[in-house]
Write a protein that holds these residues in place. Structure first.
Motif, PDB file in Angstrom:
ATOM      1  N   GLY A  20       0.813  -1.215   0.000  1.00  0.00           N
ATOM      2  CA  GLY A  20       0.000   0.000   0.000  1.00  0.00           C
ATOM      3  C   GLY A  20       0.844   1.261   0.000  1.00  0.00           C
ATOM      4  O   GLY A  20       0.559   2.221  -0.725  1.00  0.00           O
ATOM      5  N   ALA A  21       1.906   1.263   0.813  1.00  0.00           N
ATOM      6  CA  ALA A  21       2.798   2.423   0.861  1.00  0.00           C
ATOM      7  C   ALA A  21       3.409   2.703  -0.500  1.00  0.00           C
ATOM      8  O   ALA A  21       3.480   3.852  -0.960  1.00  0.00           O
ATOM      9  N   ASN A  22       3.836   1.657  -1.186  1.00  0.00           N
ATOM     10  CA  ASN A  22       4.506   1.849  -2.471  1.00  0.00           C
ATOM     11  C   ASN A  22       3.538   2.206  -3.593  1.00  0.00           C
ATOM     12  O   ASN A  22       3.920   2.915  -4.534  1.00  0.00           O
ATOM     13  N   LEU A  23       2.296   1.731  -3.502  1.00  0.00           N
ATOM     14  CA  LEU A  23       1.288   2.172  -4.472  1.00  0.00           C
ATOM     15  C   LEU A  23       1.039   3.672  -4.335  1.00  0.00           C
ATOM     16  O   LEU A  23       0.815   4.373  -5.328  1.00  0.00           O
ATOM     17  N   ILE A  24       1.085   4.173  -3.103  1.00  0.00           N
ATOM     18  CA  ILE A  24       0.938   5.618  -2.879  1.00  0.00           C
ATOM     19  C   ILE A  24       2.186   6.353  -3.347  1.00  0.00           C
ATOM     20  O   ILE A  24       2.105   7.396  -4.010  1.00  0.00           O
ATOM     21  N   TRP A  25       3.365   5.822  -3.033  1.00  0.00           N
ATOM     22  CA  TRP A  25       4.613   6.479  -3.433  1.00  0.00           C
ATOM     23  C   TRP A  25       4.761   6.577  -4.947  1.00  0.00           C
ATOM     24  O   TRP A  25       5.471   7.447  -5.448  1.00  0.00           O
ATOM     25  N   GLY A  26       4.116   5.686  -5.670  1.00  0.00           N
ATOM     26  CA  GLY A  26       4.199   5.753  -7.124  1.00  0.00           C
ATOM     27  C   GLY A  26       3.699   7.073  -7.682  1.00  0.00           C
ATOM     28  O   GLY A  26       4.107   7.494  -8.778  1.00  0.00           O
ATOM     29  N   LEU A  27       2.824   7.746  -6.929  1.00  0.00           N
ATOM     30  CA  LEU A  27       2.329   9.055  -7.364  1.00  0.00           C
ATOM     31  C   LEU A  27       3.444  10.094  -7.440  1.00  0.00           C
ATOM     32  O   LEU A  27       3.314  11.106  -8.138  1.00  0.00           O
ATOM     33  N   ALA A  28       4.540   9.857  -6.716  1.00  0.00           N
ATOM     34  CA  ALA A  28       5.655  10.810  -6.728  1.00  0.00           C
ATOM     35  C   ALA A  28       6.296  10.893  -8.107  1.00  0.00           C
ATOM     36  O   ALA A  28       6.918  11.909  -8.440  1.00  0.00           O
ATOM     37  N   PHE A  29       6.173   9.840  -8.920  1.00  0.00           N
ATOM     38  CA  PHE A  29       6.689   9.880 -10.288  1.00  0.00           C
ATOM     39  C   PHE A  29       5.701  10.576 -11.228  1.00  0.00           C
ATOM     40  O   PHE A  29       6.099  11.183 -12.210  1.00  0.00           O
ATOM     41  N   LEU A  30       4.413  10.461 -10.907  1.00  0.00           N
ATOM     42  CA  LEU A  30       3.399  11.012 -11.801  1.00  0.00           C
ATOM     43  C   LEU A  30       3.285  12.520 -11.703  1.00  0.00           C
ATOM     44  O   LEU A  30       3.193  13.211 -12.734  1.00  0.00           O
ATOM     45  N   VAL A  31       3.285  13.060 -10.487  1.00  0.00           N
ATOM     46  CA  VAL A  31       3.022  14.495 -10.300  1.00  0.00           C
ATOM     47  C   VAL A  31       4.024  15.376 -11.055  1.00  0.00           C
ATOM     48  O   VAL A  31       3.607  16.326 -11.735  1.00  0.00           O
ATOM     49  N   PRO A  32       5.353  15.131 -10.988  1.00  0.00           N
ATOM     50  CA  PRO A  32       6.266  15.981 -11.768  1.00  0.00           C
ATOM     51  C   PRO A  32       6.018  15.912 -13.269  1.00  0.00           C
ATOM     52  O   PRO A  32       6.219  16.901 -13.984  1.00  0.00           O
ATOM     53  N   VAL A  33       5.564  14.749 -13.753  1.00  0.00           N
ATOM     54  CA  VAL A  33       5.254  14.613 -15.173  1.00  0.00           C
ATOM     55  C   VAL A  33       4.038  15.458 -15.532  1.00  0.00           C
ATOM     56  O   VAL A  33       3.966  16.039 -16.625  1.00  0.00           O
ATOM     57  N   LEU A  34       3.071  15.564 -14.604  1.00  0.00           N
ATOM     58  CA  LEU A  34       1.875  16.368 -14.842  1.00  0.00           C
ATOM     59  C   LEU A  34       2.127  17.860 -14.659  1.00  0.00           C
ATOM     60  O   LEU A  34       1.301  18.674 -15.078  1.00  0.00           O
ATOM     61  N   LEU A  35       3.258  18.211 -14.030  1.00  0.00           N
ATOM     62  CA  LEU A  35       3.578  19.622 -13.786  1.00  0.00           C
ATOM     63  C   LEU A  35       4.926  19.976 -14.410  1.00  0.00           C
ATOM     64  O   LEU A  35       5.834  20.463 -13.729  1.00  0.00           O
ATOM     65  N   PRO A  36       5.090  19.769 -15.720  1.00  0.00           N
ATOM     66  CA  PRO A  36       6.403  19.988 -16.332  1.00  0.00           C
ATOM     67  C   PRO A  36       6.831  21.448 -16.361  1.00  0.00           C
ATOM     68  O   PRO A  36       8.021  21.752 -16.494  1.00  0.00           O
ATOM     69  N   GLU A  37       5.867  22.374 -16.233  1.00  0.00           N
ATOM     70  CA  GLU A  37       6.212  23.798 -16.310  1.00  0.00           C
ATOM     71  C   GLU A  37       6.803  24.328 -15.009  1.00  0.00           C
ATOM     72  O   GLU A  37       7.325  25.446 -14.980  1.00  0.00           O
ATOM     73  N   PHE A  38       6.723  23.542 -13.952  1.00  0.00           N
ATOM     74  CA  PHE A  38       7.246  23.980 -12.661  1.00  0.00           C
ATOM     75  C   PHE A  38       8.612  23.356 -12.406  1.00  0.00           C
ATOM     76  O   PHE A  38       8.861  22.206 -12.757  1.00  0.00           O
ATOM     77  N   SER A  39       9.473  24.120 -11.760  1.00  0.00           N
ATOM     78  CA  SER A  39      10.836  23.670 -11.507  1.00  0.00           C
ATOM     79  C   SER A  39      10.868  22.614 -10.412  1.00  0.00           C
ATOM     80  O   SER A  39       9.942  22.507  -9.601  1.00  0.00           O
ATOM     81  N   PRO A  40      11.941  21.803 -10.352  1.00  0.00           N
ATOM     82  CA  PRO A  40      12.094  20.824  -9.266  1.00  0.00           C
ATOM     83  C   PRO A  40      12.065  21.476  -7.892  1.00  0.00           C
ATOM     84  O   PRO A  40      11.578  20.879  -6.929  1.00  0.00           O
ATOM     85  N   VAL A  41      12.576  22.719  -7.790  1.00  0.00           N
ATOM     86  CA  VAL A  41      12.562  23.432  -6.510  1.00  0.00           C
ATOM     87  C   VAL A  41      11.132  23.652  -6.045  1.00  0.00           C
ATOM     88  O   VAL A  41      10.784  23.404  -4.883  1.00  0.00           O
ATOM     89  N   ALA A  42      10.271  24.118  -6.955  1.00  0.00           N
ATOM     90  CA  ALA A  42       8.889  24.410  -6.590  1.00  0.00           C
ATOM     91  C   ALA A  42       8.149  23.141  -6.179  1.00  0.00           C
ATOM     92  O   ALA A  42       7.412  23.137  -5.180  1.00  0.00           O
ATOM     93  N   VAL A  43       8.329  22.062  -6.932  1.00  0.00           N
ATOM     94  CA  VAL A  43       7.633  20.814  -6.625  1.00  0.00           C
ATOM     95  C   VAL A  43       8.100  20.253  -5.284  1.00  0.00           C
ATOM     96  O   VAL A  43       7.296  19.808  -4.464  1.00  0.00           O
ATOM     97  N   THR A  44       9.413  20.287  -5.051  1.00  0.00           N
ATOM     98  CA  THR A  44       9.965  19.743  -3.805  1.00  0.00           C
ATOM     99  C   THR A  44       9.505  20.546  -2.600  1.00  0.00           C
ATOM    100  O   THR A  44       9.028  19.990  -1.597  1.00  0.00           O
TER     101      THR A  44
END
Length: 316
Positions: A20-44
């Motif tokens: 369950g934890a890892n199914l939730i953690w998988g979202l961490a790969f998806l969100v940056p892909v959905l927000l390509p216009e924002f910098s890594p600093v902003a997302v982090t």
């Protein structure tokens, strides 16, 4: 209930919590892909400020103790906040920005192997011959999954320096989380007075402090948010930050802490394959693409390796 039955029940519960934890953690790969216009600093920063503010709210409304913990506990808390949260995720997102998500997934995808091997080195729970088969099968499946996802032609748009820096960020993130995964499990076993929920909240407080301290430095070092970002787009950043901070960071960490207290580290480490697989599946669903046959076969091989590992552990 016999002791053997109780141990088996705890193990099955730990496996379910770890998945369950890892199914939730998988979202961490998806969100940056959905927000390509924002910098890594902003997302982090968005992720960990939300995680920290939630932790503050939980302390206020649930009465989680801040006082009474020794300095070694707080020292571990700060160190884990860096290696398992702020530092790790910033390097991961930076790597995705520099060399692309598929290449980073290849490197981060080896976490099940590195955590299982390092965990068994630090605390010998099984003979390494018992780990050789499941770890080897998982590694083979991960290679197939990730290589099927790399768009080698896409690397042509990036300079060699960017590619090398991106790979370096991913490797450093891998080393950080490998150490964190094993050390965190060891901490929870040796400090039973700290519950899984309290530990997730305390790390959130430390993460918020680090984020606040790091924010001014990061904001003056360059393009901290992104270029050409409108006010309407900031709502997407806020939503992504809430998903990452509340669900992925606090919720995922809570489930992982509970799993770590029930499972051998080498077994829990193998469950991290579900983060990579779920992350790729989420990206496929969001993009409307169909995974290649090699990738599907690789996922099946990975799951086979996990089942072999669980069987080996139960036999032992």
């Amino acid at each position: 209930m016999s002791q053997q039955t109780a141990v088996r029940g705890a193990g099955l519960a730990g496996i379910g919590l770890g998945i369950g934890a890892n199914l939730i953690w998988g979202l961490a790969f998806l969100v940056p892909v959905l927000l390509p216009e924002f910098s890594p600093v902003a997302v982090t920063l968005g992720r960990y400020v939300c995680y920290g503010l939630l932790s503050v709210a939980l302390i206020v409304f649930t009465g989680t103790r801040l006082r009474g913990h020794s300095w070694p506990v707080w020292r571990s808390c700060l160190l884990f906040a860096v290696t398992g949260n702020v530092g790790y995720y910033f390097l991961l997102v930076q790597g995705i920005a520099l060399v692309g998500a598929p290449v980073v997934a290849v490197i981060i995808g080896t976490l099940p192997v590195t955590v299982a091997v390092y965990g068994n080195l630090r605390r010998r729970e099984f003979p390494f011959r018992r780990l050789a088969l499941p770890v080897g099968v998982i590694l083979l499946g991960l290679v197939a999954v990730n290589l099927s996802e790399i768009d080698w032609s896409g690397l042509g748009g990036r300079s060699l320096g960017e590619q090398l820096l991106g790979v370096g960020c991913a490797v450093l993130a891998l080393a950080m989380w490998t150490w964190f995964g094993v050390a965190n499990a060891h901490f929870l076993r040796t400090n039973p007075q700290v519950s899984s929920a309290d530990w997730s909240t305390l790390i959130g407080i430390a993460t918020l402090g680090l984020s606040v301290l790091a924010a001014p430095l990061l904001l003056v070092t360059g393009d901290a948010v992104g270029r050409g970002i409108g006010a309407d787009s900031l709502w997407y950043l806020l939503l992504g930050s809430l998903v990452l901070g509340v669900l992925v960071s606090w919720g995922g960490t809570l489930l992982w802490n509970q799993a770590s207290s029930r499972l051998p580290v080498s077994v829990a480490g193998q469950l991290i394959v579900f983060e990579t697989i779920s992350g790729l599946v989420y990206v496929f669903l969001a993009s409307g693409k169909t995974p290649p046959l090699l990738g599907v076969a690789g996922m099946a091989v990975v799951l086979l390796g996990v089942l072999i590992g669980i069987r080996q552990a139960r036999t032992a």
